[in-house]
Motif scaffolding. Structure first.
Motif, mmCIF file in Angstrom:
data_model
loop_
_atom_site.group_PDB
_atom_site.id
_atom_site.type_symbol
_atom_site.label_atom_id
_atom_site.label_comp_id
_atom_site.label_asym_id
_atom_site.label_seq_id
_atom_site.Cartn_x
_atom_site.Cartn_y
_atom_site.Cartn_z
ATOM 1 N N GLY A 1 0.808 -1.210 0.000
ATOM 2 C CA GLY A 1 0.000 0.000 0.000
ATOM 3 C C GLY A 1 0.844 1.264 0.000
ATOM 4 O O GLY A 1 0.525 2.249 -0.676
ATOM 5 N N SER B 1 0.869 3.893 -3.112
ATOM 6 C CA SER B 1 0.452 5.270 -2.843
ATOM 7 C C SER B 1 1.528 6.271 -3.241
ATOM 8 O O SER B 1 1.221 7.390 -3.649
ATOM 9 N N SER C 1 1.034 7.139 -6.772
ATOM 10 C CA SER C 1 -0.100 8.043 -7.019
ATOM 11 C C SER C 1 0.213 9.482 -6.604
ATOM 12 O O SER C 1 -0.435 10.415 -7.060
ATOM 13 N N MET D 1 -0.179 6.257 2.777
ATOM 14 C CA MET D 1 -1.501 5.918 2.239
ATOM 15 C C MET D 1 -2.527 6.989 2.578
ATOM 16 O O MET D 1 -3.373 7.346 1.754
ATOM 17 N N CYS D 2 -2.456 7.523 3.804
ATOM 18 C CA CYS D 2 -3.392 8.571 4.215
ATOM 19 C C CYS D 2 -3.214 9.824 3.362
ATOM 20 O O CYS D 2 -4.197 10.397 2.865
ATOM 21 N N ALA E 1 -1.945 10.079 0.369
ATOM 22 C CA ALA E 1 -2.364 9.820 -1.004
ATOM 23 C C ALA E 1 -3.887 9.840 -1.125
ATOM 24 O O ALA E 1 -4.446 10.374 -2.097
ATOM 25 N N PHE E 2 -4.568 9.264 -0.132
ATOM 26 C CA PHE E 2 -6.037 9.250 -0.148
ATOM 27 C C PHE E 2 -6.584 10.669 -0.085
ATOM 28 O O PHE E 2 -7.477 11.042 -0.863
ATOM 29 N N ILE F 1 -8.903 4.420 3.622
ATOM 30 C CA ILE F 1 -7.484 4.503 3.268
ATOM 31 C C ILE F 1 -6.997 3.194 2.658
ATOM 32 O O ILE F 1 -6.338 3.167 1.616
ATOM 33 N N ALA G 1 -5.732 2.345 -1.263
ATOM 34 C CA ALA G 1 -4.335 2.000 -1.534
ATOM 35 C C ALA G 1 -4.148 0.579 -2.039
ATOM 36 O O ALA G 1 -3.341 0.340 -2.948
#
Length: 499
Positions: free
Chosen positions: A196, A200, A203, A288-289, A291-292, A311, A315
């Motif tokens: 993840g 991320s 992204s 991941m957070c 990216a979200f 999240i 991811a």
């Protein structure tokens, strides 16, 4: 309190810990593989999906995250290996019995009852995390863990109750079955966190090491706290990583675990839990957070709903949701089981299944309170500082008191129901450190700055940076009071036989 009732409480404690005062036999000892597996499974928890994003929300920089967490986790591993494990291997007694020997049965009951409550809160946080994944599948909106006042919907509470009931039922089966499942899941969960994190990064526009650090500081750990959040820095990261499990290492909670170790060096197996769970997983969940949130804002969402289910789904997809459920489950189960064991000290007449069921009810209530997740870092800080002093006393009694000419385990020698030096050291150290923190945080305590000496009024305490002051203060109070106690009433040269 009548003598008959006092004797009854002591007798019940003695009966409950009938075998705990005896060293673990050689045929019951385990090697490295067991402790590596236990730490790896225990510390890759659902809450890693919360604590990593909390560091992002509190505005740490990339340097704070990578180096601060490194320092804090190294200190945690050294605390397990150099403080906790050696005493555990030499004494081979549970933490409850060691506390009883130096503090007496009454303080042991108080410690156990309060410890059970905090464990229920932590288990509830893990159930909350697992519920966000189940709710995502069911199409139910989960609360934003960055909003403490946002109450869950009735369907979400229903899912949380169902998840909590399952956790409680499995916890009633016993720790061995839970640990076996955790060992099976542990090797898989770090891979999901790592996958993840890498996905991320792509992204967010990271193409390699050449632009990673720049984007990490611009889009992930920006150094700017989100509205309503306290700004964290390097020492906050180090303190959180060190303090997160301080009741287990400096607080000696894991002497119960390491009394089964063949060698004290197995305390270094804690590194697998710390650097897989509290380093790699925290960093990956923070990535991941970020990216979200970046994707949601780009899509025109003004207030992204940051919760572990969203999240992980963003991811890693369905594998992420499964990981959220399992990460919360594999840690909530043993945590609840430990809470049940702790409650048994305060409720010795209750059956284990009833105690575990009662603890499960407390856990479910905690899971439905958003403030438990919102203030999880603060809860962890208070939890560590409150229970740490009793571990400091175990260290003093074992290593230091004989060198100072003081009798160790004085309460056991004199058959005291409670030790006033332990009470003063415990509540005094926590109370002073709390007031130094509260005077600048809570309006009702502002009067302290007006009456305190200038150097204290100017001292700006932070809960994460209170570990060493609290440790030093606790052992100073305990040692000073013990010196007074044993001067006024010297202990016998040889410990008295316990009944």
């Amino acid at each position: 309190m009548p003598a008959e009732q006092s004797t009854s409480i002591v007798d019940r404690l003695d009966e409950l810990y009938e075998y705990d005062r005896e060293p673990v036999s050689e045929d019951k000892l385990y090697g490295w593989r067991t402790f590596i597996a236990m730490f790896s499974s225990e510390h890759i928890a659902g809450t890693e999906f919360v604590l990593g994003p909390l560091l992002v929300a509190h505005g740490v920089t990339a340097y704070d995250a990578f180096v601060g967490l490194l320092v804090g986790n190294v200190l945690a591993v050294l605390s397990w290996a150099l403080l906790c494990a050696p005493i555990a291997v030499r004494e081979r007694l549970t933490v409850y019995w060691q506390i009883r020997r130096l503090a007496g049965p009454y303080l042991t009951v108080l410690y156990s009852g309060l410890f059970a409550v905090i464990l229920c809160l932590l288990a509830g946080a893990m159930v909350n995390v697992s519920t966000t994944a189940v709710a995502k599948v069911a199409g139910v909106e989960s609360p934003n863990f960055l909003e403490a006042e946002y109450l869950p919907s009735a369907p979400w509470i229903g899912i949380a109750v169902a998840v909590g009931v399952v956790v409680a039922l499995f916890a009633m089966l016993g720790f061995e079955q839970l640990a076996h499942f955790a060992k099976v899941a542990a090797p898989w969960m770090p891979c999901v966190f790592l996958a993840g994190g890498f996905a991320s990064l792509a992204s967010l526009g990271v193409t390699g090491l050449d632009n990673f650090w720049e984007i990490a500081n611009e889009k992930i750990w920006t150094g700017e706290a989100q509205p309503g959040q306290i700004k964290y820095g390097f020492w906050h990261c180090a303190g959180l990583a060190w303090l997160c499990n301080i009741s287990q290492h400096m607080g000696m909670g894991d002497v119960t675990l390491f009394r089964y170790a063949k060698k004290w060096q197995m305390g270094f197996s804690s590194a697998f839990g710390m650097f897989l769970g509290h380093y790699m997983a925290w960093i990956c969940s923070g990535i991941m957070c970020a990216a979200f949130v970046n994707a949601e804002l780009a899509a025109g969402v003004e207030n992204p709903n940051v919760n572990p289910g969203n999240i992980a789904m963003f991811a890693v997809g369905w594998a992420g949701l499964v990981c959220v459920v399992l990460a919360g489950w594999t840690t909530a189960n043993p945590t609840l089981y430990r809470a049940g064991l702790a409650l048994q000290v305060a409720t010795p007449n209750w059956r284990r299944w009833a105690v575990t069921l009662f603890a499960g009810a407390m856990m479910i209530v905690a899971a439905c309170i958003p403030a438990v997740i919102y203030y999880l870092d603060r809860i962890v800080a208070y939890y560590g500082l409150f229970f740490m002093p009793l571990g400091a006393f175990i260290v003093m009694d074992y290593w230091v008191f004989p060198r100072l000419g003081l009798a160790p385990y004085y309460a056991e020698r004199k058959r005291l129901l409670w030790s006033w030096p332990a009470a003063v050291g415990w509540f005094g150290s926590f109370g002073i450190c709390f007031l130094l923190y509260a005077k600048d945080q809570y309006p009702q305590f502002e009067v302290i700055n007006r009456v305190a000496p200038t150097f204290l009024a100017n001292y700006k305490a932070d809960m994460f940076l209170q570990v060493l002051p609290a440790w030093v203060l606790a052992i100073t109070l305990y040692t000073g009071c013990s010196l007074i106690q044993q001067t006024l009433s010297p202990a016998n040269a040889q410990p008295e036989a316990t009944e």
